[in-house]
Scaffold this motif. Structure first.
Motif, PDB file in Angstrom:
ATOM      1  N   ALA A  21       0.788  -1.065   0.081  1.00 44.86           N
ATOM      2  CA  ALA A  21      -0.050  -0.146  -0.136  1.00 44.86           C
ATOM      3  C   ALA A  21       0.854   1.048  -0.060  1.00 44.86           C
ATOM      4  O   ALA A  21       0.423   2.299  -0.581  1.00 44.86           O
ATOM      5  CB  ALA A  21      -1.068  -0.114   1.188  1.00 44.86           C
ATOM      6  N   HIS A  22       1.734   1.210   0.644  1.00 43.02           N
ATOM      7  CA  HIS A  22       2.687   2.363   0.607  1.00 43.02           C
ATOM      8  C   HIS A  22       3.625   2.609  -0.520  1.00 43.02           C
ATOM      9  O   HIS A  22       3.562   3.796  -1.086  1.00 43.02           O
ATOM     10  CB  HIS A  22       3.996   2.001   1.597  1.00 43.02           C
ATOM     11  CG  HIS A  22       4.882   3.121   1.803  1.00 43.02           C
ATOM     12  ND1 HIS A  22       4.767   4.471   2.283  1.00 43.02           N
ATOM     13  CD2 HIS A  22       6.332   3.064   1.369  1.00 43.02           C
ATOM     14  CE1 HIS A  22       5.865   5.112   2.029  1.00 43.02           C
ATOM     15  NE2 HIS A  22       6.839   4.486   1.772  1.00 43.02           N
ATOM     16  N   ARG A  23       3.736   1.514  -1.422  1.00 42.04           N
ATOM     17  CA  ARG A  23       4.442   1.679  -2.704  1.00 42.04           C
ATOM     18  C   ARG A  23       3.421   2.229  -3.522  1.00 42.04           C
ATOM     19  O   ARG A  23       3.694   3.010  -4.514  1.00 42.04           O
ATOM     20  CB  ARG A  23       4.631   0.299  -3.165  1.00 42.04           C
ATOM     21  CG  ARG A  23       6.315  -0.039  -2.612  1.00 42.04           C
ATOM     22  CD  ARG A  23       6.856  -1.280  -3.001  1.00 42.04           C
ATOM     23  NE  ARG A  23       8.115  -1.496  -2.358  1.00 42.04           N
ATOM     24  CZ  ARG A  23       8.601  -2.408  -2.168  1.00 42.04           C
ATOM     25  NH1 ARG A  23       8.145  -3.576  -2.708  1.00 42.04           N
ATOM     26  NH2 ARG A  23       9.875  -2.831  -1.517  1.00 42.04           N
ATOM     27  N   GLN A  24       2.123   1.894  -3.458  1.00 43.27           N
ATOM     28  CA  GLN A  24       1.106   2.421  -4.429  1.00 43.27           C
ATOM     29  C   GLN A  24       1.050   3.971  -4.154  1.00 43.27           C
ATOM     30  O   GLN A  24       0.823   4.853  -4.862  1.00 43.27           O
ATOM     31  CB  GLN A  24      -0.495   1.938  -4.048  1.00 43.27           C
ATOM     32  CG  GLN A  24      -0.579   0.581  -4.679  1.00 43.27           C
ATOM     33  CD  GLN A  24      -1.950  -0.152  -4.370  1.00 43.27           C
ATOM     34  OE1 GLN A  24      -2.744   0.178  -3.434  1.00 43.27           O
ATOM     35  NE2 GLN A  24      -2.363  -1.229  -5.369  1.00 43.27           N
ATOM     36  N   PHE A  25       0.749   4.509  -2.706  1.00 44.50           N
ATOM     37  CA  PHE A  25       1.082   5.706  -2.513  1.00 44.50           C
ATOM     38  C   PHE A  25       2.319   6.551  -2.990  1.00 44.50           C
ATOM     39  O   PHE A  25       2.102   7.775  -3.604  1.00 44.50           O
ATOM     40  CB  PHE A  25       0.942   5.894  -0.992  1.00 44.50           C
ATOM     41  CG  PHE A  25       1.723   7.029  -0.503  1.00 44.50           C
ATOM     42  CD1 PHE A  25       0.884   8.370  -0.323  1.00 44.50           C
ATOM     43  CD2 PHE A  25       3.100   7.296  -0.162  1.00 44.50           C
ATOM     44  CE1 PHE A  25       1.650   9.595   0.113  1.00 44.50           C
ATOM     45  CE2 PHE A  25       3.331   8.439   0.566  1.00 44.50           C
ATOM     46  CZ  PHE A  25       3.005   9.715   0.525  1.00 44.50           C
ATOM     47  N   LEU A  26       3.512   5.959  -2.964  1.00 43.67           N
ATOM     48  CA  LEU A  26       4.769   6.435  -3.556  1.00 43.67           C
ATOM     49  C   LEU A  26       4.263   6.528  -5.283  1.00 43.67           C
ATOM     50  O   LEU A  26       4.806   7.634  -5.654  1.00 43.67           O
ATOM     51  CB  LEU A  26       5.810   5.434  -3.438  1.00 43.67           C
ATOM     52  CG  LEU A  26       6.405   5.368  -2.041  1.00 43.67           C
ATOM     53  CD1 LEU A  26       7.401   4.449  -1.880  1.00 43.67           C
ATOM     54  CD2 LEU A  26       6.732   6.848  -1.730  1.00 43.67           C
ATOM     55  N   ASP A  27       3.939   5.568  -5.928  1.00 47.47           N
ATOM     56  CA  ASP A  27       3.619   5.632  -7.329  1.00 47.47           C
ATOM     57  C   ASP A  27       2.674   6.923  -7.677  1.00 47.47           C
ATOM     58  O   ASP A  27       3.069   7.366  -8.551  1.00 47.47           O
ATOM     59  CB  ASP A  27       3.061   4.386  -7.727  1.00 47.47           C
ATOM     60  CG  ASP A  27       3.967   3.088  -7.690  1.00 47.47           C
ATOM     61  OD1 ASP A  27       5.304   3.258  -7.745  1.00 47.47           O
ATOM     62  OD2 ASP A  27       3.321   1.979  -7.733  1.00 47.47           O
ATOM     63  N   ASP A  66      -0.254   8.620   3.142  1.00 49.16           N
ATOM     64  CA  ASP A  66       0.452   7.151   3.199  1.00 49.16           C
ATOM     65  C   ASP A  66      -0.095   6.280   4.315  1.00 49.16           C
ATOM     66  O   ASP A  66      -0.269   6.859   5.557  1.00 49.16           O
ATOM     67  CB  ASP A  66       1.931   7.839   3.825  1.00 49.16           C
ATOM     68  CG  ASP A  66       2.612   6.852   3.775  1.00 49.16           C
ATOM     69  OD1 ASP A  66       2.676   5.643   3.584  1.00 49.16           O
ATOM     70  OD2 ASP A  66       4.173   7.043   4.038  1.00 49.16           O
ATOM     71  N   PRO A  67      -0.291   5.173   3.853  1.00 49.86           N
ATOM     72  CA  PRO A  67      -0.554   4.143   4.762  1.00 49.86           C
ATOM     73  C   PRO A  67       0.360   3.940   6.121  1.00 49.86           C
ATOM     74  O   PRO A  67      -0.422   3.657   7.113  1.00 49.86           O
ATOM     75  CB  PRO A  67      -0.377   2.833   3.935  1.00 49.86           C
ATOM     76  CG  PRO A  67      -0.905   3.235   2.594  1.00 49.86           C
ATOM     77  CD  PRO A  67      -0.153   4.512   2.571  1.00 49.86           C
TER      78      PRO A  67
END
Length: 94
Positions: A21-27, A66-67
């Motif tokens: 989920a954090h990587r989706q936020f970053l993307d 951010d999660p």
């Protein structure tokens, strides 16, 4: 320009659960040209994000999505700076 410093405040197992989920936020914010680079600290006690927000309020609004922030597994420290010298090619981020 902002340096977002994350410090983990939960066990690494909880961090690992939230990584997708954090990587989706970053993307999302890489696609919006708000994030320039990011990664884990060494040793793995948190992370760093170089963020091209227009002001501190925008940086705070981004962080709120951010999660890691939402689930309170990391705390953020926001450092603002004005780039005065940079490598060729970096000017597109300024």
């Amino acid at each position: 320009m902002f340096v977002l410093i994350l410090k983990y405040v939960a066990p690494i197992e909880k961090i690992d659960e939230l990584i997708p989920a954090h990587r989706q936020f970053l993307d999302k914010y890489y696609l919006r040209n708000k994030f320039i680079c990011s990664g884990a600290q060494v040793p793995r006690t948190g992370g760093i994000i170089l963020c091209n927000a227009t002001d501190k309020e925008e940086a705070e609004q981004i962080i709120a999505e951010d999660p890691f922030y939402i689930f309170k597994v990391a705390k953020y420290n926001i450092l603002e700076f004005t780039p005065s010298k940079y490598a060729p090619g970096f000017e597109s981020f300024i």
